[in-house]
Design a protein around this motif. Structure first.
Motif, PDB file in Angstrom:
ATOM      1  N   VAL A 243       0.862  -1.181   0.000  1.00 26.32           N
ATOM      2  CA  VAL A 243       0.000   0.000   0.000  1.00 26.32           C
ATOM      3  C   VAL A 243       0.896   1.227   0.000  1.00 26.32           C
ATOM      4  O   VAL A 243       1.661   1.442   0.951  1.00 26.32           O
ATOM      5  N   THR A 244       0.839   2.032  -1.052  1.00 21.63           N
ATOM      6  CA  THR A 244       1.643   3.247  -1.058  1.00 21.63           C
ATOM      7  C   THR A 244       0.933   4.333  -0.255  1.00 21.63           C
ATOM      8  O   THR A 244      -0.286   4.416  -0.244  1.00 21.63           O
ATOM      9  N   GLY A 245       1.733   5.149   0.440  1.00 22.68           N
ATOM     10  CA  GLY A 245       1.140   6.172   1.295  1.00 22.68           C
ATOM     11  C   GLY A 245       0.295   5.560   2.389  1.00 22.68           C
ATOM     12  O   GLY A 245      -0.794   6.044   2.696  1.00 22.68           O
ATOM     13  N   GLY A 246       0.810   4.507   3.020  1.00 14.90           N
ATOM     14  CA  GLY A 246       0.003   3.739   3.960  1.00 14.90           C
ATOM     15  C   GLY A 246       0.187   4.092   5.421  1.00 14.90           C
ATOM     16  O   GLY A 246      -0.227   3.331   6.288  1.00 14.90           O
ATOM     17  N   ASN A 247       0.789   5.237   5.717  1.00 16.28           N
ATOM     18  CA  ASN A 247       1.075   5.557   7.113  1.00 16.28           C
ATOM     19  C   ASN A 247       0.025   6.431   7.783  1.00 16.28           C
ATOM     20  O   ASN A 247       0.114   6.724   8.968  1.00 16.28           O
ATOM     21  N   ARG A 248      -0.993   6.873   7.026  1.00 17.62           N
ATOM     22  CA  ARG A 248      -2.055   7.675   7.655  1.00 17.62           C
ATOM     23  C   ARG A 248      -3.296   7.668   6.765  1.00 17.62           C
ATOM     24  O   ARG A 248      -3.262   7.244   5.619  1.00 17.62           O
ATOM     25  N   GLY A 249      -4.393   8.137   7.350  1.00 19.31           N
ATOM     26  CA  GLY A 249      -5.630   8.324   6.604  1.00 19.31           C
ATOM     27  C   GLY A 249      -6.150   7.071   5.946  1.00 19.31           C
ATOM     28  O   GLY A 249      -6.188   5.981   6.550  1.00 19.31           O
ATOM     29  N   ILE A 250      -6.567   7.199   4.696  1.00 23.73           N
ATOM     30  CA  ILE A 250      -7.133   6.077   3.953  1.00 23.73           C
ATOM     31  C   ILE A 250      -6.117   4.950   3.814  1.00 23.73           C
ATOM     32  O   ILE A 250      -6.442   3.770   3.982  1.00 23.73           O
TER      33      ILE A 250
ATOM     34  N   LYS B  59       0.494 -10.450   4.275  1.00 18.83           N
ATOM     35  CA  LYS B  59       1.796  -9.843   4.563  1.00 18.83           C
ATOM     36  C   LYS B  59       1.782  -8.457   3.931  1.00 18.83           C
ATOM     37  O   LYS B  59       1.778  -8.341   2.702  1.00 18.83           O
ATOM     38  N   VAL B  60       1.776  -7.432   4.743  1.00 15.67           N
ATOM     39  CA  VAL B  60       1.542  -6.072   4.253  1.00 15.67           C
ATOM     40  C   VAL B  60       2.793  -5.219   4.397  1.00 15.67           C
ATOM     41  O   VAL B  60       3.471  -5.241   5.426  1.00 15.67           O
ATOM     42  N   ALA B  61       3.073  -4.461   3.349  1.00 17.01           N
ATOM     43  CA  ALA B  61       4.113  -3.437   3.387  1.00 17.01           C
ATOM     44  C   ALA B  61       3.491  -2.109   2.986  1.00 17.01           C
ATOM     45  O   ALA B  61       2.541  -2.078   2.197  1.00 17.01           O
ATOM     46  N   ILE B  62       4.001  -1.043   3.550  1.00 15.78           N
ATOM     47  CA  ILE B  62       3.549   0.290   3.161  1.00 15.78           C
ATOM     48  C   ILE B  62       4.748   1.137   2.769  1.00 15.78           C
ATOM     49  O   ILE B  62       5.866   0.910   3.237  1.00 15.78           O
ATOM     50  N   THR B  63       4.514   2.105   1.895  1.00 17.55           N
ATOM     51  CA  THR B  63       5.518   3.136   1.683  1.00 17.55           C
ATOM     52  C   THR B  63       5.053   4.398   2.390  1.00 17.55           C
ATOM     53  O   THR B  63       3.858   4.640   2.552  1.00 17.55           O
ATOM     54  N   TYR B  64       6.018   5.186   2.817  1.00 17.20           N
ATOM     55  CA  TYR B  64       5.724   6.485   3.417  1.00 17.20           C
ATOM     56  C   TYR B  64       6.860   7.432   3.051  1.00 17.20           C
ATOM     57  O   TYR B  64       7.997   7.016   2.861  1.00 17.20           O
TER      58      TYR B  64
END
Length: 239
Positions: free
Chosen positions: A7-14, A28-33
């Motif tokens: 999930v890109t931009g996964g550190n806040r909000g939607i 297994k989830v990864a996020i970019t921030y």
């Protein structure tokens, strides 16, 4: 089976709600921030946080390598990262116009293209792009944002035709007004004006957007591709 989800931009909000939903479902989830640090709640869920500015091709490549080393090739990509730089057209600088398109549209192109390497090899994949009701209906002062979000629709539908034979689906979510930190600073008068336009009379909760994303990435949505799914309380009807 646990899937590799990015999930890109996964550190806040939607984006945060989406990452949480997939993690709660056992993926297994990864996020970019781009700035700050991922919330502790994501760390507790085992979510991998990768610092990445999606306007930088080298950072995108590095982020994917880190995700692949930990979770394997990305099987579900949710392209959520985006910015706003609102201004009326005659006051909008070229820099503000280009910056929004570089992040919201070109950055999405970059992350999707990289994800497709593994998906094409696997002959399977789920791609969900987070657009906006504004991309379909327009909004004064948001010509740059609306253009970038409208561009995602044409991008997704082209890819749906291009990648469908490889069992890769590409869909778009168009949220309306969502109850996040960004909308909580809106004044009461403006908030009332906005809500008068929404048939359901309230903002969406981030989790409601996340539920729609999870559905499009699920086995129940294997025959859905090229779709634009509104989560807007009826705001965008007719667009």
């Amino acid at each position: 089976m646990s899937r590799s989800v990015l999930v890109t931009g996964g550190n806040r909000g939607i984006g945060l709600a989406i990452a949480r939903a997939f993690a709660d479902g056992g993926d297994k989830v990864a996020i970019t921030y781009r700035s700050g640090e991922p919330p502790e709640e994501l760390t507790a869920l085992g979510v991998l946080g990768v610092k990445c500015d999606i306007t930088d091709p080298e950072q995108v490549e590095s982020a994917y390598k880190e995700v692949e080393a930990s979770h394997g090739p990305v099987q579900v990509l949710v392209a959520n990262a985006g910015i706003t730089r609102d201004q009326l057209l005659l006051r909008m600088s070229e820099e503000d116009f280009e910056a929004v398109l570089q992040t919201n549209l070109t950055g999405t192109f970059r992350t999707v293209k990289r994800a497709c390497r593994g998906m094409l090899r696997a002959r399977s994949g789920r791609i969900v792009l987070i657009s906006s009701v504004v991309g379909l209906s327009g909004a004064a002062g948001q010509a740059n944002y609306a253009a970038s979000k409208a561009g995602l629709v044409g991008f997704a539908r082209s890819l749906a035709r291009e990648l469908g034979s490889r069992n890769i689906t590409v869909n778009v979510i168009t949220p309306g007004f969502v109850d996040t930190a960004m909308t909580q600073v809106v004044g009461e008068e403006r908030k009332a004006e906005i809500l008068r336009q929404v048939p359901l009379g309230r903002y969406a909760q981030p989790e409601e957007v996340a539920d729609a994303v999870r559905f499009l990435a699920s086995d129940q949505a294997t025959y859905i591709t090229g779709a634009v799914v509104p989560v807007d309380g009826g705001l965008g009807m007719g667009h």
